[in-house]
Design a protein around this motif. Structure first.
Motif, PDB file in Angstrom:
ATOM      1  N   THR A  27       0.905  -0.984   0.103  1.00 35.51           N
ATOM      2  CA  THR A  27      -0.083  -0.048   0.132  1.00 35.51           C
ATOM      3  C   THR A  27       0.861   1.349   0.013  1.00 35.51           C
ATOM      4  O   THR A  27       1.797   1.162   0.675  1.00 35.51           O
ATOM      5  N   ASP A  28       0.517   2.183  -0.729  1.00 36.56           N
ATOM      6  CA  ASP A  28       1.246   3.373  -0.943  1.00 36.56           C
ATOM      7  C   ASP A  28       1.176   4.148   0.181  1.00 36.56           C
ATOM      8  O   ASP A  28       0.288   4.255   0.785  1.00 36.56           O
ATOM      9  N   VAL A  29       2.441   4.590   0.747  1.00 35.93           N
ATOM     10  CA  VAL A  29       2.246   5.358   1.997  1.00 35.93           C
ATOM     11  C   VAL A  29       1.350   6.763   2.134  1.00 35.93           C
ATOM     12  O   VAL A  29       0.752   6.841   3.150  1.00 35.93           O
ATOM     13  N   ASP A  30       1.369   7.283   0.971  1.00 40.20           N
ATOM     14  CA  ASP A  30       0.372   8.554   0.987  1.00 40.20           C
ATOM     15  C   ASP A  30      -0.884   8.256   0.337  1.00 40.20           C
ATOM     16  O   ASP A  30      -1.723   9.255   0.337  1.00 40.20           O
ATOM     17  N   ARG A  31      -1.280   7.138  -0.179  1.00 40.69           N
ATOM     18  CA  ARG A  31      -2.248   7.094  -0.800  1.00 40.69           C
ATOM     19  C   ARG A  31      -3.082   5.386  -0.050  1.00 40.69           C
ATOM     20  O   ARG A  31      -3.037   4.501  -0.516  1.00 40.69           O
ATOM     21  N   PRO A  32      -3.246   5.498   1.490  1.00 41.73           N
ATOM     22  CA  PRO A  32      -3.758   4.367   2.084  1.00 41.73           C
ATOM     23  C   PRO A  32      -4.747   3.576   1.351  1.00 41.73           C
ATOM     24  O   PRO A  32      -5.106   2.262   1.608  1.00 41.73           O
ATOM     25  N   ASP A  33      -5.676   4.165   0.656  1.00 45.98           N
ATOM     26  CA  ASP A  33      -6.812   3.638   0.183  1.00 45.98           C
ATOM     27  C   ASP A  33      -6.708   2.744  -1.235  1.00 45.98           C
ATOM     28  O   ASP A  33      -7.403   2.182  -1.607  1.00 45.98           O
ATOM     29  N   VAL A  34      -5.277   2.980  -1.672  1.00 45.84           N
ATOM     30  CA  VAL A  34      -5.002   2.808  -3.191  1.00 45.84           C
ATOM     31  C   VAL A  34      -4.109   1.535  -3.065  1.00 45.84           C
ATOM     32  O   VAL A  34      -2.956   1.652  -2.307  1.00 45.84           O
ATOM     33  N   ASP A  35      -4.459   0.269  -3.745  1.00 45.68           N
ATOM     34  CA  ASP A  35      -3.535  -0.875  -3.699  1.00 45.68           C
ATOM     35  C   ASP A  35      -2.429  -0.605  -4.808  1.00 45.68           C
ATOM     36  O   ASP A  35      -2.834  -0.352  -6.013  1.00 45.68           O
ATOM     37  N   VAL A  36      -1.288  -0.523  -4.400  1.00 48.86           N
ATOM     38  CA  VAL A  36      -0.200  -0.412  -5.447  1.00 48.86           C
ATOM     39  C   VAL A  36       0.603  -1.368  -5.543  1.00 48.86           C
ATOM     40  O   VAL A  36       1.196  -2.075  -4.453  1.00 48.86           O
ATOM     41  N   ARG A  37       0.821  -2.128  -6.583  1.00 47.28           N
ATOM     42  CA  ARG A  37       1.751  -3.315  -6.752  1.00 47.28           C
ATOM     43  C   ARG A  37       3.192  -2.872  -7.092  1.00 47.28           C
ATOM     44  O   ARG A  37       3.309  -1.907  -7.708  1.00 47.28           O
ATOM     45  N   VAL A  38       3.949  -3.495  -6.537  1.00 50.57           N
ATOM     46  CA  VAL A  38       5.434  -3.165  -6.515  1.00 50.57           C
ATOM     47  C   VAL A  38       6.024  -4.069  -7.342  1.00 50.57           C
ATOM     48  O   VAL A  38       6.050  -5.165  -7.194  1.00 50.57           O
ATOM     49  N   VAL A  39       6.687  -3.600  -8.490  1.00 50.53           N
ATOM     50  CA  VAL A  39       7.646  -4.396  -9.209  1.00 50.53           C
ATOM     51  C   VAL A  39       8.958  -3.649  -9.595  1.00 50.53           C
ATOM     52  O   VAL A  39       9.016  -2.487  -9.223  1.00 50.53           O
ATOM     53  N   ASP A  40       9.917  -4.578  -9.948  1.00 49.55           N
ATOM     54  CA  ASP A  40      11.223  -3.791 -10.360  1.00 49.55           C
ATOM     55  C   ASP A  40      10.927  -2.857 -11.486  1.00 49.55           C
ATOM     56  O   ASP A  40      11.647  -1.959 -11.656  1.00 49.55           O
ATOM     57  N   ALA A  41      10.211  -3.439 -12.626  1.00 49.65           N
ATOM     58  CA  ALA A  41      10.395  -2.862 -13.697  1.00 49.65           C
ATOM     59  C   ALA A  41       8.689  -2.933 -14.483  1.00 49.65           C
ATOM     60  O   ALA A  41       8.465  -3.870 -14.506  1.00 49.65           O
ATOM     61  N   VAL A  42       8.482  -1.791 -15.095  1.00 48.69           N
ATOM     62  CA  VAL A  42       7.317  -1.774 -15.916  1.00 48.69           C
ATOM     63  C   VAL A  42       7.837  -1.587 -17.469  1.00 48.69           C
ATOM     64  O   VAL A  42       8.722  -0.629 -17.628  1.00 48.69           O
ATOM     65  N   VAL A  43       7.346  -2.369 -18.341  1.00 48.57           N
ATOM     66  CA  VAL A  43       7.801  -2.364 -19.848  1.00 48.57           C
ATOM     67  C   VAL A  43       6.353  -2.025 -20.420  1.00 48.57           C
ATOM     68  O   VAL A  43       5.396  -2.703 -20.259  1.00 48.57           O
ATOM     69  N   ILE A  44       6.469  -0.777 -21.263  1.00 47.72           N
ATOM     70  CA  ILE A  44       5.146  -0.538 -21.798  1.00 47.72           C
ATOM     71  C   ILE A  44       5.428  -1.122 -23.536  1.00 47.72           C
ATOM     72  O   ILE A  44       6.170  -0.535 -24.115  1.00 47.72           O
ATOM     73  N   GLY A  45       4.526  -1.840 -23.591  1.00 45.19           N
ATOM     74  CA  GLY A  45       4.183  -2.480 -24.927  1.00 45.19           C
ATOM     75  C   GLY A  45       4.837  -3.974 -25.143  1.00 45.19           C
ATOM     76  O   GLY A  45       5.883  -4.376 -24.626  1.00 45.19           O
ATOM     77  N   ALA A  46       4.142  -4.566 -25.983  1.00 45.87           N
ATOM     78  CA  ALA A  46       4.509  -6.323 -26.071  1.00 45.87           C
ATOM     79  C   ALA A  46       4.799  -6.454 -27.562  1.00 45.87           C
ATOM     80  O   ALA A  46       4.408  -7.534 -28.093  1.00 45.87           O
ATOM     81  N   GLY A  47       5.514  -5.676 -28.293  1.00 45.02           N
ATOM     82  CA  GLY A  47       5.946  -5.894 -29.746  1.00 45.02           C
ATOM     83  C   GLY A  47       7.224  -6.548 -29.625  1.00 45.02           C
ATOM     84  O   GLY A  47       7.680  -6.997 -28.620  1.00 45.02           O
TER      85      GLY A  47
END
Ligand code: N01
Length: 559
Positions: A8-28
């Protein structure tokens, strides 16, 4: 530290935030390989987001009739896995869209790449949080993800451009953009079809559409140079030989000018007699494809007089191929040199104008005034149509970045930073946006090269940086503003010495009203570019600032 546990994000306790090492945008091509490297070879947690409902990127969306790649099949693929290279069988000289899509699906299956891709999900925002040194990424499906790294694999030609012609929405028939083609295809049988645009997509689709439609009207603004593809089945003995020599061929491509394993002839078009020059052009014309540019002479793209010889050769060919001299003259390009716009490789394009169910409409001299409910009206009158095909291209290289709200340090918006043209260091990073990497971003060879070769180079270079950071306990990497300024100047300096500055092309953003006229890809060649990237890495990533995490507790809550 890799982690995929929900938090859970410390500043937004109501919002579930997934934590990952990397986000990749696009699957081409780019996103799939980046996923493989980061997830499977480096053990990182990765979330890939993809707007389409399956993998493929460009080849998922561009399903228009005749769509295929201009690079030859055997070199338009990954080289990272030797078994994959040996087992895949291409059926044609050039890979057609359905076959490339099958290939990418095969790769996704073979390496189990789909399981961490969220499909039908568009990234809407990525904001860098300096308190945590992490990126907060949001999507149109409500995802909220905290990532240490963001890698864009969004493609260079993924934001379609339909010109804002008056009356566009009043058309009663069907209309399609080549880059968002219906998956079930379009039945042109007996239909009156108008095609606007004669770039790569138009030149490929027009002959196929004309062979099916009742009548095809081609609305041409700029005549084009095109070299025949000589497409056909691929010889088994040729492919067997390729497979035996794959390592060498790829190595040659990696250090070449355009990412193709062709030997560049070290001779000027002006250094040989007229007869010899004609014979060299003729042989390349008969063989077909990019060899006409890449293995005839070394100065077609750089010297105007040398270029004139190639331009004139093609003009003569057009006049030969098109039977009606008046139509031929309209198809002959005279306002820009060959290669100043993206060179076209065609199959029966000019022959198509010899059909009696094809009309060339010259909208340079009689511009389109409006789209009407019944068709297209030019200054010369109205053309009644059942279907309009927009082969009108893309908001290239920066368009897709601009559609995502990307904010770096101090809330700086990437769109604003790039308002006067994209600024990157090596086309892979941009100052003020730490831990954000771009695969084939503006300022890299990308669209001027055989894309899989450039994509692999970027993916491997980015993986190398991240590996280096892990080995040295570094958390943040950022391009230096000075290095970036120098790189942008260098890209422009080289472009100034080429034909590229002599046409209104999408390379320069000239196809988008209001877009700054700036040359976007790196024109110095994939070999020299690779050399530069290697040198930067070997010198400890000179031109970047790397640092350990300064945020202590805040970051550890999210990693
Ligand atoms: O788009 P383009 P594309 N009124 O921008 C015309 C790659 N690709 O989709 O030249 C009238 O090249 C425009 O006219 P003009 C490849 O890198 C690769 O064809 O601006 N006309 C032009 O004729 C390629 O370069 C492959 O005067 C208008 C056309 O539309 C890139 O994608 C296949 C207009 C647009 O041509 C883009 O190609 C396909 C208007 N308002 C694509 N606006 C292969 O590898 C634009 N046009 C084979």
């Amino acid at each position: 530290m890799p982690s995929s546990a929900a938090t859970t994000d410390v500043d937004r306790p109501d919002v579930d935030v997934r934590v990952v090492d990397a986000v990749v945008i696009g699957a081409g091509f780019a996103g799939l390989y980046m996923n493989r490297r980061l997830r499977d070879e480096m053990g990182m947690t990765v979330q890939v987001f993809e707007a389409g409902d399956d993998v493929g990127g460009t080849w998922y969306w561009n399903r228009y009739p005749g769509a295929r790649c201009d690079s030859e099949s055997y070199i338009y693929c990954y080289s990272f896995d030797k078994d994959l290279m040996q087992e895949w069988e291409w059926s044609g000289k050039y890979p057609e869209q359905p076959e490339i899509l099958r290939y990418l699906n095969h790769v996704a299956d073979r390496f189990d790449l789909r399981r961490n891709i969220a499909f039908q999900t568009r990234v809407t925002a990525a904001h860098y949080d300096e308190r945590t040194d992490r990126w907060d990424v949001e999507t149109d499906q409500g995802d909220k993800v905290s990532a240490k790294f963001v890698v864009t694999a969004v493609g260079c030609l993924s934001s379609g451009q339909i010109p804002n012609i008056p009356g566009r929405d009043t058309f009663r028939g069907d209309s399609y953009h080549t880059g968002a083609w219906p998956h079930d295809g379009v039945d042109f049988t007996g239909k009156r079809v108008g095609v606007i645009g004669t770039g790569s997509s138009g030149v490929q689709s027009i002959p196929v559409i004309a062979s099916q439609a009742g009548h095809t009207y081609v609305f041409q603004r700029t005549p084009q140079y095109a070299v025949p593809a000589r497409h056909g089945t691929v010889d088994k003995a040729f492919l067997d030989n390729v497979k035996k020599n794959y390592d060498d061929l790829y190595e040659q491509a990696r250090w070449s000018l355009g990412g193709q394993p062709y030997t560049l002839k070290d001779r000027s078009a002006l250094s040989v007699s007229d007869e010899e020059r004609q014979a060299i052009y003729e042989a390349a014309w008969q063989e077909g494809g990019f060899k006409f540019i890449l293995s005839t002479f070394n100065d077609i793209g750089a010297d105007r007089r040398a270029n004139d010889t190639a331009s004139e050769f093609i003009r003569a060919k057009i006049r030969e191929m098109v039977k009606d001299p008046e139509v031929a003259e309209k198809l002959v390009p005279v306002d820009h040199p060959f290669t100043s716009k993206r060179a076209l490789i065609d199959t029966n394009y000019f022959d198509t104008y010899n059909r009696n169910n094809v009309t060339l409409v010259d909208i340079r001299h009689a511009p389109i005034q409006e789209i009407t409910p019944a068709g297209i009206r030019t200054e010369d009158g109205e053309y009644e149509l059942d279907i309009i095909v927009f082969a009108t291209g893309f908001d290239a290289m920066t368009g897709t970045f601009n559609r995502i709200d990307i904010q770096g340090r101090d809330g700086e918006k990437l769109k604003e930073k790039w308002a006067h043209g994209p600024q990157t260091y090596l086309g892979v990073a941009t100052a003020g946006f730490p831990n954000l990497f771009m695969i084939t971003g503006p300022g890299s060879p990308s669209v001027l090269s055989n894309m899989p070769v450039s994509i692999e180079q970027h993916v491997e270079w980015i993986s190398g940086v991240i590996e280096h950071m892990r080995e040295h306990d570094l958390d943040v990497i950022e391009a230096d503003a000075g290095a970036e300024r120098d790189w942008v100047a260098h890209v422009n300096d080289i472009a100034e010495q080429t034909m590229f500055m002599l046409a209104d092309s999408w390379y320069l953003g000239a196809n988008i009203p209001g877009k700054p006229r700036v040359f976007m890809p790196y024109p110095g060649g994939v070999g020299p570019y690779r050399q530069k990237c290697n040198e930067v890495a070997e010198a400890g990533y000179v031109g970047f600032t790397l640092s350990a995490d300064q945020t202590a507790g805040a970051a550890s809550s999210a990693s």
